[in-house]
Scaffold this motif. Structure first.
Motif, PDB file in Angstrom:
ATOM      1  N   UNK A 266      41.576  46.027  30.396  1.00 60.03           N
ATOM      2  CA  UNK A 266      41.048  44.879  31.129  1.00 60.03           C
ATOM      3  C   UNK A 266      40.962  45.188  32.612  1.00 60.03           C
ATOM      4  N   UNK A 267      39.962  44.639  33.254  1.00 59.11           N
ATOM      5  CA  UNK A 267      39.789  44.776  34.703  1.00 59.11           C
ATOM      6  C   UNK A 267      39.775  43.385  35.324  1.00 59.11           C
ATOM      7  N   UNK A 268      40.656  43.161  36.293  1.00 56.19           N
ATOM      8  CA  UNK A 268      40.688  41.909  37.044  1.00 56.19           C
ATOM      9  C   UNK A 268      40.269  42.219  38.478  1.00 56.19           C
ATOM     10  N   UNK A 269      39.141  41.671  38.898  1.00 58.81           N
ATOM     11  CA  UNK A 269      38.597  41.915  40.233  1.00 58.81           C
ATOM     12  C   UNK A 269      38.715  40.633  41.039  1.00 58.81           C
ATOM     13  N   UNK A 270      39.558  40.655  42.067  1.00 60.58           N
ATOM     14  CA  UNK A 270      39.793  39.472  42.909  1.00 60.58           C
ATOM     15  C   UNK A 270      39.007  39.635  44.202  1.00 60.58           C
ATOM     16  N   UNK A 271      38.151  38.681  44.484  1.00 56.47           N
ATOM     17  CA  UNK A 271      37.328  38.733  45.692  1.00 56.47           C
ATOM     18  C   UNK A 271      38.125  38.297  46.904  1.00 56.47           C
ATOM     19  N   UNK A 272      37.728  38.776  48.075  1.00 65.11           N
ATOM     20  CA  UNK A 272      38.346  38.288  49.310  1.00 65.11           C
ATOM     21  C   UNK A 272      38.060  36.803  49.457  1.00 65.11           C
TER      22      UNK A 272
END
Length: 338
Positions: A266-272
């Motif tokens: 799984x990939x969790x990408x948190x934006x600024x």
């Protein structure tokens, strides 16, 4: 348009050979054990198969292998010890290069050292195009697509039933014993001591939240920041993976036993500023999935369906992430959620 497989008589190498032959591809079985290579060639029993024994310290034999091949898939770990001679031979022989490394340091070495030589030779070099690293690189690229700024990318590996090969055990021993590790924090790649901690990763159902070892030393902290504008990249592995009795004692396991691994990546990408995206895939048999990915990529490279530039590239720099993942999913490698 021959494709060479170095470490062909190992578990991954055999799977790669089978995938390439299924695509009517001419292959060269290469490695250090000439007797085992010839036995494998007899077992495969195909006019498309030839054999090329070559020791790692025989630069001439390795260069001859590369010069006679359009691409080389390197499957013989630990890559901390085997990457450099094969990579240098590929460049000297004008041959595309793909490897199955998991360790971050040889991945970093390729980008640091071989970028110029690869570009001058007009070849593509893709480290870690395998289960570990390559899939995470693609997932992160797909999830981050369109986001202008990313604060953090966290990769979660949930692995059950992993049966390590002898080379994988040696690699694990090297990684576990490392003091200085490669990390990517604060927008910079660093090498130094790292505190190992336990955390929880929010895997989607049916896995659910799991206790994790962090950071897990895989090479995507080198590759992902090349194409995702993140300030921090980290990989984590389920703590239960190394608690299973068979993981370090399965060097003699059969191919059927090794295929019983189940996984979710799984990939969790948190934006600024908050928000972001997630992506994941799940399936069985990490060994076959890695072999399938590298074989598919090598066939595309030699067929002219690769990137429009040469040099050392991550998987997601070399191939458009979402189509590559969907191609693998269509071949039964995993269930994909983007």
């Amino acid at each position: 348009m021959t494709i060479a497989i170095y470490g062909a008589n190992g578990h991954t190498g055999r799977l790669v050979a089978a995938e390439l032959l299924a695509r009517d591809q001419d292959i060269v079985l290469a490695g250090r054990n000439s007797e085992a290579l010839r036995a494998l060639a007899a077992e495969l029993d195909s006019p498309r198969v030839s054999v090329h024994p070559a020791e790692l310290d025989d630069a001439g034999a390795l260069r001859e292998l590369a010069a006679g091949s359009a691409a080389l898939i390197h499957c013989a770990g630990p890559f901390t010890r085997t990457c450099e001679p094969l990579a240098r031979a590929a460049v000297a022989g004008g041959c595309h290069y793909i490897d199955h490394a998991i360790e971050p340091k040889p991945v970093k070495w390729l980008f640091d050292t071989m970028q110029g030589p690869a570009q001058q030779a007009g070849v593509v070099m893709i480290p870690q195009l395998s289960f570990y690293g390559g899939l995470a690189d693609l997932l992160a690229a797909a999830a981050a697509s369109g986001l202008p700024a990313v604060d953090r990318v966290t990769i979660g590996y949930s692995i059950s039933g992993w049966r390590m090969t002898p080379a994988a055990v040696r690699t694990a021993e090297l990684l576990i014993g490392e003091i200085d590790r490669v990390t990517y924090t604060g927008g910079a790649l660093r090498v130094g001591p790292v505190d190992i901690r336990n955390t929880v990763y929010p895997f989607p159902p049916p896995v659910g939240p799991r206790s994790m070892i962090a950071p897990f030393p895989s090479g995507e902290m080198v590759t992902i920041p090349r194409h995702v504008p993140a300030r921090t990249v980290e990989s984590q592995l389920t703590a239960s993976t190394f608690e299973e009795e068979q993981v370090f004692t399965s060097q003699e396991a059969s191919p059927e036993e090794r295929a019983r691994t189940t996984f979710m990546v799984a990939a969790q990408v948190v934006a600024e500023g908050g928000g972001g995206r997630t992506a994941h895939l799940r399936g069985r048999d990490i060994w076959w999935v890695g072999a399938l990915a590298s074989a598919d990529a090598a066939v595309r490279l030699v067929g002219g369906d690769g990137p429009g530039k040469s040099g050392v590239l991550s998987t997601a720099e070399a191939f458009e992430a979402e189509p590559f993942l969907r191609r693998l999913a269509a071949q039964g490698a995993f269930e994909l959620s983007l």
